[in-house]
Design a protein around this motif. Structure first.
Motif, PDB file in Angstrom:
ATOM      1  N   THR A  57      50.298  38.775  50.191  1.00 40.12           N
ATOM      2  CA  THR A  57      51.068  39.513  51.180  1.00 40.12           C
ATOM      3  C   THR A  57      51.980  38.616  52.001  1.00 40.12           C
ATOM      4  OG1 THR A  57      49.210  41.060  51.332  1.00 40.12           O
ATOM      5  CG2 THR A  57      50.893  41.220  53.023  1.00 40.12           C
ATOM      6  N   ALA A  58      51.487  37.442  52.382  1.00 39.66           N
ATOM      7  CA  ALA A  58      52.229  36.604  53.319  1.00 39.66           C
ATOM      8  C   ALA A  58      53.488  36.009  52.714  1.00 39.66           C
ATOM      9  CB  ALA A  58      51.333  35.485  53.839  1.00 39.66           C
ATOM     10  N   THR A  59      53.543  35.844  51.391  1.00 38.98           N
ATOM     11  CA  THR A  59      54.670  35.151  50.765  1.00 38.98           C
ATOM     12  C   THR A  59      55.317  35.930  49.628  1.00 38.98           C
ATOM     13  OG1 THR A  59      53.209  34.022  49.217  1.00 38.98           O
ATOM     14  CG2 THR A  59      53.634  32.919  51.307  1.00 38.98           C
ATOM     15  N   ARG A  60      54.757  37.056  49.260  1.00 35.42           N
ATOM     16  CA  ARG A  60      55.193  37.893  48.138  1.00 35.42           C
ATOM     17  C   ARG A  60      54.877  37.259  46.782  1.00 35.42           C
ATOM     18  NH1 ARG A  60      58.718  42.169  49.100  1.00 35.42           N
ATOM     19  NH2 ARG A  60      59.204  43.345  47.233  1.00 35.42           N
ATOM     20  N   ILE A  61      54.443  36.036  46.782  1.00 36.24           N
ATOM     21  CA  ILE A  61      53.973  35.381  45.567  1.00 36.24           C
ATOM     22  C   ILE A  61      52.600  34.792  45.869  1.00 36.24           C
ATOM     23  CG2 ILE A  61      56.202  34.882  44.493  1.00 36.24           C
ATOM     24  CD1 ILE A  61      56.231  32.217  45.852  1.00 36.24           C
ATOM     25  N   GLY A  62      51.793  34.622  44.842  1.00 39.75           N
ATOM     26  CA  GLY A  62      50.458  34.100  45.049  1.00 39.75           C
ATOM     27  C   GLY A  62      50.483  32.711  45.659  1.00 39.75           C
ATOM     28  N   ALA A  63      49.741  32.520  46.747  1.00 37.10           N
ATOM     29  CA  ALA A  63      49.699  31.224  47.425  1.00 37.10           C
ATOM     30  C   ALA A  63      48.331  31.034  48.031  1.00 37.10           C
ATOM     31  CB  ALA A  63      50.778  31.148  48.508  1.00 37.10           C
ATOM     32  N   ALA A  64      47.926  29.779  48.168  1.00 34.39           N
ATOM     33  CA  ALA A  64      46.652  29.465  48.811  1.00 34.39           C
ATOM     34  C   ALA A  64      46.741  29.802  50.296  1.00 34.39           C
ATOM     35  CB  ALA A  64      46.311  27.996  48.614  1.00 34.39           C
ATOM     36  N   ILE A  65      45.713  30.467  50.822  1.00 29.31           N
ATOM     37  CA  ILE A  65      45.700  30.814  52.244  1.00 29.31           C
ATOM     38  C   ILE A  65      45.812  29.556  53.100  1.00 29.31           C
ATOM     39  CG2 ILE A  65      44.250  31.775  54.072  1.00 29.31           C
ATOM     40  CD1 ILE A  65      43.103  33.702  52.004  1.00 29.31           C
ATOM     41  N   TYR A  66      45.205  28.491  52.660  1.00 26.39           N
ATOM     42  CA  TYR A  66      45.225  27.229  53.391  1.00 26.39           C
ATOM     43  C   TYR A  66      46.640  26.686  53.542  1.00 26.39           C
ATOM     44  CZ  TYR A  66      43.920  22.369  54.495  1.00 26.39           C
ATOM     45  OH  TYR A  66      43.776  21.130  55.084  1.00 26.39           O
ATOM     46  N   GLY A 601      35.810  24.158  50.179  1.00 26.88           N
ATOM     47  CA  GLY A 601      35.929  25.554  50.583  1.00 26.88           C
ATOM     48  C   GLY A 601      34.678  26.159  51.152  1.00 26.88           C
ATOM     49  N   GLN A 602      33.604  25.373  51.289  1.00 27.02           N
ATOM     50  CA  GLN A 602      32.391  25.949  51.882  1.00 27.02           C
ATOM     51  C   GLN A 602      32.648  26.412  53.313  1.00 27.02           C
ATOM     52  OE1 GLN A 602      28.434  24.111  50.923  1.00 27.02           O
ATOM     53  NE2 GLN A 602      29.699  22.442  50.129  1.00 27.02           N
ATOM     54  N   LEU A 603      33.451  25.640  54.057  1.00 28.34           N
ATOM     55  CA  LEU A 603      33.879  26.062  55.385  1.00 28.34           C
ATOM     56  C   LEU A 603      35.381  26.308  55.342  1.00 28.34           C
ATOM     57  CD1 LEU A 603      33.436  26.501  58.434  1.00 28.34           C
ATOM     58  CD2 LEU A 603      33.951  24.064  58.745  1.00 28.34           C
ATOM     59  N   SER A 604      35.781  27.513  55.630  1.00 23.18           N
ATOM     60  CA  SER A 604      37.201  27.844  55.676  1.00 23.18           C
ATOM     61  C   SER A 604      37.455  28.713  56.899  1.00 23.18           C
ATOM     62  CB  SER A 604      37.626  28.588  54.402  1.00 23.18           C
ATOM     63  OG  SER A 604      36.883  29.791  54.251  1.00 23.18           O
ATOM     64  N   GLY A 605      38.633  28.551  57.465  1.00 29.26           N
ATOM     65  CA  GLY A 605      38.934  29.359  58.635  1.00 29.26           C
ATOM     66  C   GLY A 605      40.216  28.942  59.300  1.00 29.26           C
ATOM     67  N   THR A 606      40.531  29.636  60.402  1.00 29.55           N
ATOM     68  CA  THR A 606      41.762  29.407  61.134  1.00 29.55           C
ATOM     69  C   THR A 606      41.519  29.572  62.626  1.00 29.55           C
ATOM     70  OG1 THR A 606      43.034  30.352  59.294  1.00 29.55           O
ATOM     71  CG2 THR A 606      44.181  30.088  61.387  1.00 29.55           C
ATOM     72  N   LEU A 607      42.053  28.656  63.404  1.00 29.12           N
ATOM     73  CA  LEU A 607      42.117  28.770  64.855  1.00 29.12           C
ATOM     74  C   LEU A 607      43.589  28.770  65.232  1.00 29.12           C
ATOM     75  CD1 LEU A 607      41.007  28.646  67.793  1.00 29.12           C
ATOM     76  CD2 LEU A 607      41.055  26.141  67.560  1.00 29.12           C
ATOM     77  N   THR A 608      44.025  29.798  65.963  1.00 25.68           N
ATOM     78  CA  THR A 608      45.439  29.885  66.288  1.00 25.68           C
ATOM     79  C   THR A 608      45.641  30.330  67.725  1.00 25.68           C
ATOM     80  OG1 THR A 608      47.565  30.861  65.631  1.00 25.68           O
ATOM     81  CG2 THR A 608      45.656  32.276  65.509  1.00 25.68           C
ATOM     82  N   PHE A 609      46.706  29.819  68.328  1.00 26.60           N
ATOM     83  CA  PHE A 609      47.212  30.286  69.616  1.00 26.60           C
ATOM     84  C   PHE A 609      48.525  31.007  69.342  1.00 26.60           C
ATOM     85  CE2 PHE A 609      44.496  26.716  70.410  1.00 26.60           C
ATOM     86  CZ  PHE A 609      43.809  27.036  71.570  1.00 26.60           C
ATOM     87  N   TYR A 610      48.680  32.191  69.915  1.00 24.71           N
ATOM     88  CA  TYR A 610      49.847  32.993  69.558  1.00 24.71           C
ATOM     89  C   TYR A 610      50.506  33.596  70.782  1.00 24.71           C
ATOM     90  CZ  TYR A 610      46.886  37.066  70.424  1.00 24.71           C
ATOM     91  OH  TYR A 610      46.083  37.987  71.020  1.00 24.71           O
ATOM     92  N   ASN A 611      51.767  33.923  70.615  1.00 22.98           N
ATOM     93  CA  ASN A 611      52.526  34.689  71.597  1.00 22.98           C
ATOM     94  C   ASN A 611      53.363  35.699  70.828  1.00 22.98           C
ATOM     95  OD1 ASN A 611      55.363  35.051  73.057  1.00 22.98           O
ATOM     96  ND2 ASN A 611      53.824  34.701  74.640  1.00 22.98           N
TER      97      ASN A 611
END
Length: 806
Positions: A57-66, A601-611
């Motif tokens: 979804t994010a790129t319209r082509i297959g891509a690693a979430i990382y 990949g045992q630990l995967s995730g995201t921390l984000t600050f957004y506006n």
């Protein structure tokens, strides 16, 4: 901080432009590998339990979430099955910063992400109504504007349901379920392959049937989904895939959110007892000043303040009337079951979706795709609703809405992949044409056909009184289908079309430690102004398994006219200042954070600050609508709703999502949390004075300050408990309001803590057939809680499922 982020992003973009690109190297293509070669899709076979590694979804082509510099949440099929997540609203329950609205508005596809409405789409295309999860391979939630690939969107994000397609394998899954409230479900997903015309033909069929009641009075759902698909490929250079989905649903939902007319009447004319009370308590000598004092108090928070003031002045506690959760002491029986929609409310949805994909690899490094999408959606709804009138009162009315929407979309995409010793590049360009026609009709109503109602005190009221003074605490729920007198002619929808051109670049360099992505979209709507949106971001891996990312993107949406002709005979007046196309809504988002993909990949995730910011919002001008003479002439056929452009709304906060999966997948844990410290309106010209002060001081609707969700599951691998799975989790959020646009009204949703649980066991009953038994429990503590639309949600419920896989 945002200026510095954008500056660094533009520096990275310039660096990419001036980077020399050498000749492409031949890719190693395995003609037997059909599934994983297509860069325009992802496969659930890449998912590991709850953990997904790729996104489309994010790129319209297959891509690693990382690798993608945005916040992405992926809900896998395993996670959905374990927690019995079967609707769009349920899907986002364990996602940070996302709130559903399906319970409040059944059939709609809106989700609240970071405080703003977000579209829910299927396979990259907006669907008019109804999004069954039965044919979903996975659900991808992208935070922030996505205008580069999806055109006119909102700045919060987007929810994309990725449908099941043939995977060129032989597999069958059959699941039978039975649960609380006579919940019966059957599901079949079977696929296989065969050699046809010199190539491999993969076929898949998904069939689902749901027949269930609900805890609310009169509520039910009867749903069927049939989704066959075919994919044929003579090798790795060419593939054609076609799919069809038929969705048929008949349901009656709890629309919740009842409004107490007494509260509205008291606001306009404060009771003498209350006025006298505050004249004495506050030492106010002038009665008019005391009335203004009371109204100012009730503007601030009319629900609890009104309730407390009535109690203080009269000694009696009135029903607040701002929530579908009716207190037990006010309604006989189990108040949680109370359904203000009554037995006459019903909705029917019938949907046909066709998809055809043609993928061609003319030579190594180049992939071309053509896609044709066709949707034909019909809805037939009738339900009671409250409506705003110029006099400032809510009256009950019955609505029959018949809608039809036909949409067809043509895509042409081209992907060029290029690799040198230090740079891997992917260039995507495309064209999209969308054409749609929307038609709607309502149905005539004859109130005299509605039976009279007898109140507890013996008073008999007719239908006109019922509709004019409806109070669900005084009148019984009634079946108003007898008032139906026939459809009005269906409106002739004007065809709308949109042409869009988009381009995206992604590059990996410095041994893949730096990854940069940029995109732009130009959109040309029919009879509207054109618009352009862009996205820009980068990831930098500072230590193995952890990368810093930053991104910015924008969105826009055409606003349309500033007046809606609510009545059939309403006329546009010169004073309306009718504008065929108001200034476009604008949205923007900035994200800065850290992504993890540690220990393989045992630990995967995201921390984000957004506006996130949203401006030029088309809002109803409540005051003008109230005061307009056409709304006060007693003729509802001349009613109008007037709009204007607001200033801006803004949210700001942080989100954390992480997933832990052991190497043997025995233990899996999912956590998501968000803290939104800023949420509010910066300006709205529809209100002035005290009303505007209240509005500016109030949070946006459905934006709890804190959200925390946790789920974990452990499967025993040996001993007497081998193959037994135990899972448990909780969902917590602080209080919020449903809607913030009108300072006079506030529907509150209290803070809530809900616990879910799972017991599963795998058995070997039949050779070569994996059999699993799952007992999924929602709301294990039987907590009283509400949807973000104010409607009561599911009490303790259990679903027992038996799944056969072979």
């Amino acid at each position: 901080m945002k200026k510095h982020i954008k500056a660094w992003l533009h520096v990275a973009w310039v660096f990419l432009i001036v980077t020399p690109i050498a000749s492409a190297q031949d890719a190693d293509l395995d003609p037997r590998d059909i599934v994983d070669l297509n860069p325009f899709e992802v496969s659930a076979r890449q998912d590991v339990g709850y953990r997904a590694t790729n996104t489309i979804t994010a790129t319209r082509i297959g891509a690693a979430i990382y690798d993608v510099p945005v916040m992405i949440s992926v809900i896998t099929e395993d996670f959905r099955n374990d927690l019995n997540l079967n609707t769009k609203d349920e899907i986002v329950r364990y996602t940070a910063g996302a709130q559903g609205s399906e319970q409040f508005f059944p059939g709609t596809n809106e989700t609240i992400i970071r405080g703003f409405p977000a579209f829910t789409i299927q396979d990259g295309v907006t669907i008019a109504f109804g999004l069954p999860m039965d044919n979903a391979e996975r659900v991808e939630i992208i935070k922030g504007p996505t205008g580069t690939f999806f055109g006119q969107t909102r700045p919060g994000g987007i929810v994309n349901i990725v449908s099941k397609r043939p995977q060129f394998m032989d597999a069958t899954r059959v699941r039978l379920s039975y649960g609380s409230y006579d919940d019966k479900r059957g599901y079949i997903d079977t696929q296989g392959t065969s050699e046809v015309a010199g190539g491999t033909l993969a076929h898949r069929l998904v069939f689902s049937r749901v027949d269930r009641k609900e805890f609310s009075d009169f509520a039910f759902e009867d749903k069927v989904v049939v989704a066959p698909s075919l994919s044929w490929s003579p090798g790795h250079r060419f593939r054609i895939t076609t799919s069809y989905q038929w969705y048929n649903s008949h349901q009656r939902a709890n629309r919740g959110s009842t409004l107490n007319p007494q509260r509205l009447e008291d606001f306009q004319n404060p009771p003498d007892a209350v006025v006298d009370y505050f004249m004495a308590e506050e030492g106010i000598a002038n009665r008019d000043d005391a009335i203004e004092f009371v109204q100012d108090r009730w503007r601030l928070d009319i629900g609890p303040v009104w309730q407390e003031d009535i109690l203080a002045a009269t000694g009696e506690l009135p029903f607040r009337g701002t929530s579908g959760v009716i207190p037990d002491h006010l309604v006989p029986g189990n108040a949680r079951n109370y359904n203000p929609s009554g037995p006459g409310s019903t909705a029917k949805y019938n949907q046909h979706l066709f998809n055809t994909f043609i993928d061609l690899v003319p030579f190594d490094g180049v992939t071309l795709r053509y896609r044709f999408f066709l949707q034909d959606m019909n809805t037939d709804e009738h339900f009671p609703a409250t409506s705003w009138h110029g006099q400032g009162t809510h009256t009950l009315r019955a609505l029959w809405l018949v809608r039809n929407q036909k949409t067809n979309v043509h895509f042409v995409d081209g992907l060029y992949e290029h690799e040198t010793n230090f740079l891997r590049s992917r260039f995507l360009v495309g064209y999209q044409r969308t054409a749609s026609r929307f038609r709607q009709a309502s149905e005539g109503i004859d109130n005299s056909r509605i039976p009279e109602q007898t109140l507890e005190d013996g008073t008999v009221v007719d239908a006109n009184t019922l509709f004019a003074e409806f109070d669900p605490l005084r009148y019984e729920q009634f079946d108003f289908r007898t008032a139906r007198v026939g459809h009005q002619p269906k409106s002739v929808g004007t065809p709308n079309w949109t042409n869009a051109y988009f381009a995206q670049y992604s590059g990996h360099m410095f041994e893949d430690r730096l990854r940069v992505m940029a995109g732009i979209r130009y959109e040309q709507p029919h009879r509207r102004r054109t618009g352009t949106s862009h996205s820009l971001g980068f990831n930098y891996e500072f230590i193995p398994g952890f990368s810093f990312f930053a991104g910015t993107s924008e969105a826009w949406q055409s606003n349309g006219p500033n007046v809606f002709l609510a009545g059939g005979n309403a006329q546009i007046l010169p004073s309306d200042n009718f504008v065929d196309n108001m200034p476009d809504e604008q949205g923007s988002s900035v994200d800065v954070g850290i992504k993890a993909n540690w220990m393989d990949g045992q630990l995967s995730g995201t921390l984000t600050f957004y506006n996130v910011q949203r401006s030029n919002i088309r809002n109803q001008n409540t005051q003008r609508t109230q005061d307009d003479p056409r709304n006060n002439d007693g003729d509802p056929t001349t009613n109008v709703i007037l709009y204007d452009i607001s200033g801006a709304e803004e949210t700001e906060g942080m989100e954390l999502e992480f997933m832990w999966t052991t190497r043997d997948q025995r233990y899996q844990a999912v956590f998501s949390g968000s803290y939104m410290w800023k949420s509010g309106v910066n300006e709205n010209p529809a209100f002035t004075g005290r009303d505007l002060e209240i509005l500016l001081d109030r949070r946006l609707g459905r934006t709890p300050k804190f959200i925390a969700n946790f789920w974990n599951k452990y499967t025993f691998g040996e001993g007497a408990l081998e193959n037994l799975s135990l899972g448990a989790g909780f969902r917590y959020q602080t209080s919020s309001i449903v809607a913030h646009a009108n300072p006079l009204f506030q529907t509150d949703v209290d803070s809530q803590f809900v616990v879910d649980a799972l017991i599963g066991y795998k058995v070997d009953w039949v050779r070569n057939v994996d059999t699993s038994i799952n007992l999924s429990i929602q709301n294990a503590l039987n907590t009283d809680w509400e949807s973000n639309g104010g409607a009561p949600m599911m009490p303790f419920s259990a679903l027992l499922s038996v799944t056969f896989s072979y």
